[in-house]
Scaffold this motif. Structure first.
Motif, short mmCIF file in Angstrom:
data_model
loop_
_atom_site.label_atom_id
_atom_site.label_comp_id
_atom_site.label_asym_id
_atom_site.label_seq_id
_atom_site.Cartn_x
_atom_site.Cartn_y
_atom_site.Cartn_z
N GLU A 181 0.82 -1.20 0.00
CA GLU A 181 0.00 0.00 0.00
C GLU A 181 0.86 1.26 0.00
O GLU A 181 0.58 2.21 -0.71
CB GLU A 181 -0.93 0.00 1.21
CG GLU A 181 -2.06 -1.00 1.13
CD GLU A 181 -2.87 -1.07 2.41
OE1 GLU A 181 -2.70 -0.18 3.29
OE2 GLU A 181 -3.67 -2.01 2.53
N GLU A 182 1.90 1.25 0.81
CA GLU A 182 2.80 2.40 0.87
C GLU A 182 3.54 2.60 -0.45
O GLU A 182 3.69 3.73 -0.93
CB GLU A 182 3.79 2.23 2.02
CG GLU A 182 4.58 3.48 2.30
CD GLU A 182 5.43 3.36 3.55
OE1 GLU A 182 6.53 3.94 3.56
OE2 GLU A 182 5.00 2.69 4.50
N ALA A 221 1.12 4.10 -2.94
CA ALA A 221 0.89 5.51 -2.64
C ALA A 221 2.06 6.36 -3.13
O ALA A 221 1.87 7.43 -3.72
CB ALA A 221 0.67 5.71 -1.15
N LYS A 255 1.95 6.60 -6.95
CA LYS A 255 0.91 7.54 -7.37
C LYS A 255 1.36 8.98 -7.16
O LYS A 255 1.13 9.84 -8.01
CB LYS A 255 -0.39 7.28 -6.61
CG LYS A 255 -1.13 6.06 -7.08
CD LYS A 255 -2.41 5.85 -6.28
CE LYS A 255 -3.18 4.63 -6.74
NZ LYS A 255 -4.42 4.43 -5.97
N HIS A 256 2.01 9.22 -6.04
CA HIS A 256 2.50 10.57 -5.75
C HIS A 256 3.57 10.97 -6.77
O HIS A 256 3.56 12.09 -7.27
CB HIS A 256 3.04 10.63 -4.33
CG HIS A 256 3.31 12.02 -3.86
ND1 HIS A 256 4.53 12.62 -3.99
CD2 HIS A 256 2.49 12.93 -3.28
CE1 HIS A 256 4.47 13.84 -3.50
NE2 HIS A 256 3.25 14.05 -3.07
#
Length: 87
Positions: A8-9, A12, A15-16
């Protein structure tokens, strides 16, 4: 850290990073357009410098904060703050 949490990290962060890349592309295209408008309007004072500089600074800040994230608050940090508040 569990595999799911790590995944998940990682997602993220990807995506960032992708968002930062899109912002940079928009920055370049928009500022090139402003420079063309400035050149076609008789030049004069180089007013595109203002959006180039300030928007560029915000992009630099976003990129820097992505590469240097805040550390998570630990139990020790909480204990230290509680002790500080007591005194």
């Amino acid at each position: 850290m569990s595999t799911e949490k790590l995944r998940e990290e990682a997602l993220a962060r990807l995506k960032h990073r992708k968002g930062l890349k899109k912002q940079f592309q928009t920055y370049v295209i928009t500022n090139l357009t402003l420079i063309v408008i400035w050149a076609l309007s008789g030049q004069g004072d180089f007013w595109p410098a203002w959006p180039i500089a300030f928007w560029g600074l915000t992009l630099l800040y976003q990129a820097w904060s992505f590469e240097h994230p805040d550390k998570p608050i630990s139990s020790q940090d909480i204990e230290r703050e509680m002790n500080r508040m007591k005194s």
